[in-house]
Design an enzyme around this catalytic site. Structure first.
Site, PDB file in Angstrom:
ATOM      1  N   ASP A 108      76.428  41.406  45.428  1.00  0.00           N
ATOM      2  CA  ASP A 108      75.579  40.240  45.215  1.00  0.00           C
ATOM      3  C   ASP A 108      74.506  40.618  44.207  1.00  0.00           C
ATOM      4  O   ASP A 108      73.743  41.564  44.435  1.00  0.00           O
ATOM      5  CB  ASP A 108      74.943  39.814  46.545  1.00  0.00           C
ATOM      6  CG  ASP A 108      74.250  38.463  46.447  1.00  0.00           C
ATOM      7  OD1 ASP A 108      74.576  37.699  45.522  1.00  0.00           O
ATOM      8  OD2 ASP A 108      73.385  38.175  47.296  1.00  0.00           O
TER       9      ASP A 108
ATOM     10  N   ARG B  52      79.819  40.100  51.468  1.00  0.00           N
ATOM     11  CA  ARG B  52      80.212  40.159  50.057  1.00  0.00           C
ATOM     12  C   ARG B  52      80.248  41.615  49.608  1.00  0.00           C
ATOM     13  O   ARG B  52      79.473  42.449  50.085  1.00  0.00           O
ATOM     14  CB  ARG B  52      79.240  39.355  49.197  1.00  0.00           C
ATOM     15  CG  ARG B  52      77.829  39.899  49.154  1.00  0.00           C
ATOM     16  CD  ARG B  52      76.779  38.826  49.087  1.00  0.00           C
ATOM     17  NE  ARG B  52      76.617  38.134  50.340  1.00  0.00           N
ATOM     18  CZ  ARG B  52      75.648  37.258  50.587  1.00  0.00           C
ATOM     19  NH1 ARG B  52      74.779  36.956  49.653  1.00  0.00           N
ATOM     20  NH2 ARG B  52      75.549  36.672  51.749  1.00  0.00           N
TER      21      ARG B  52
ATOM     22  N   ARG C 135      84.176  39.876  44.327  1.00  0.00           N
ATOM     23  CA  ARG C 135      83.276  39.036  45.113  1.00  0.00           C
ATOM     24  C   ARG C 135      83.926  37.677  45.345  1.00  0.00           C
ATOM     25  O   ARG C 135      84.439  37.050  44.416  1.00  0.00           O
ATOM     26  CB  ARG C 135      81.951  38.866  44.361  1.00  0.00           C
ATOM     27  CG  ARG C 135      81.090  37.675  44.803  1.00  0.00           C
ATOM     28  CD  ARG C 135      80.399  37.925  46.132  1.00  0.00           C
ATOM     29  NE  ARG C 135      79.664  36.742  46.572  1.00  0.00           N
ATOM     30  CZ  ARG C 135      78.382  36.524  46.313  1.00  0.00           C
ATOM     31  NH1 ARG C 135      77.690  37.400  45.608  1.00  0.00           N
ATOM     32  NH2 ARG C 135      77.790  35.441  46.774  1.00  0.00           N
TER      33      ARG C 135
ATOM     34  N   ASP D 253      71.373  38.947  41.906  1.00  0.00           N
ATOM     35  CA  ASP D 253      70.527  37.765  41.714  1.00  0.00           C
ATOM     36  C   ASP D 253      69.411  38.067  40.722  1.00  0.00           C
ATOM     37  O   ASP D 253      68.772  39.130  40.792  1.00  0.00           O
ATOM     38  CB  ASP D 253      69.889  37.337  43.036  1.00  0.00           C
ATOM     39  CG  ASP D 253      70.895  36.741  44.010  1.00  0.00           C
ATOM     40  OD1 ASP D 253      71.752  35.956  43.559  1.00  0.00           O
ATOM     41  OD2 ASP D 253      70.828  37.065  45.207  1.00  0.00           O
TER      42      ASP D 253
END
Length: 275
Positions: free
Chosen positions: A213, A210, A201, A215
């Site tokens: 990812d 990307r 990444r 989160d």
């Protein structure tokens, strides 16, 4: 939550900052409070529905005796982790480690360290729009499962979504997972960044393409605002590519600030999109 207490377990071990402590050793006194549900055990009189405090005591003895550390803090962390990983019915452990007659050159009875450690539930958003997207997402799930302090509980289906943020790029593959973890929020963030880096990444363009990812959306009912981590995720209620997979695995999980369930947030967002 019910509690099982182990009080003042005496163990001879070799921990301390001085070489003679690591060689000669001394007595340590440990107490543990195991948070668990004893209701079914109490009604059935079956040990299999409870936590065997004798086994836990021997596990504590094994961890403390078979290692040598400088700090009581390290002894406490290692012991608490061993208990939580070995006994799934224990949701939290409160541990006190006392060191009698610590060599500080002054008369005292004991010094001690007391910690509380337990399992937390986090919800993680996954996304990829470069290369073999599904492979990147599946590898991220597997790497979290292989992390010793983490257990993946549920994984949503993956869905194809248009890119967010106005940057021209390929469609995303998005998903969400529920994670049981002993890691703090900051430690979990660092682990997610490690997994992203292993997927090569690069953070070159905000909202840009990307390979992976990851989160943190929610962490228990925690509300956290720091320069590098905000929980709940600040825009989760505005993103259907987050809420759709999250609603699949945790529809009734409630946002600790907005007070809405994931299903309610998704319904509100879809209503706004249609109006």
């Amino acid at each position: 939550m019910d509690k099982i207490r182990i009080e003042n377990l005496e163990i001879f071990a070799k921990h301390g900052v001085f070489p003679e402590e690591n060689f000669l050793g001394q007595k340590f006194v440990l107490s543990a409070v195991l948070h668990t549900d004893t209701r079914k055990a109490g009604l059935t009189d079956e040990l299999s529905y409870s936590v065997h405090y004798g086994e836990v005591s021997h596990l504590i003895k094994k961890v403390v005796e078979e290692n040598t550390w400088k700090l009581l803090e390290t002894v406490a962390e290692a012991t608490a982790k061993a208990i939580l990983l070995s006994y799934p019915m224990v949701s939290q452990v409160d541990l006190t480690i006392k060191k009698p007659w610590a060599p500080i050159g002054l008369p005292l009875d004991t010094v001690s360290v007391e910690i509380s450690r337990g399992w937390h539930t986090a919800y993680i958003a996954l996304g990829s729009n470069m290369g073999d997207k599904e492979k990147y997402l599946n590898e991220a799930v597997e790497k979290l499962q292989q992390t010793s302090d983490c257990q993946v509980l549920k994984v949503s289906d993956f869905l194809v979504t248009a890119p967010y943020g106005g940057v021209e790029q390929d469609d995303f593959l998005n998903g969400a997972l529920a994670l049981k973890t002993l890691l703090t929020p900051q430690e979990l963030l660092e682990r997610l960044h490690e997994i992203e880096q292993e997927a090569h990444r690069e953070r070159l363009i905000h909202w840009g393409p990307r390979t992976l990812d990851l989160d943190i959306l929610l962490y228990d009912d925690l509300v956290l605002d720091t320069p590098d981590l905000i929980i709940p995720h600040v825009e989760m209620h505005l993103r259907d590519f987050v809420l759709i997979p999250l609603a699949q695995i945790a529809p009734w999980k409630r946002h600790p600030v907005l007070g809405l369930t994931v299903s309610q947030m998704l319904a509100d967002l879809q209503a706004k999109q249609e109006s």
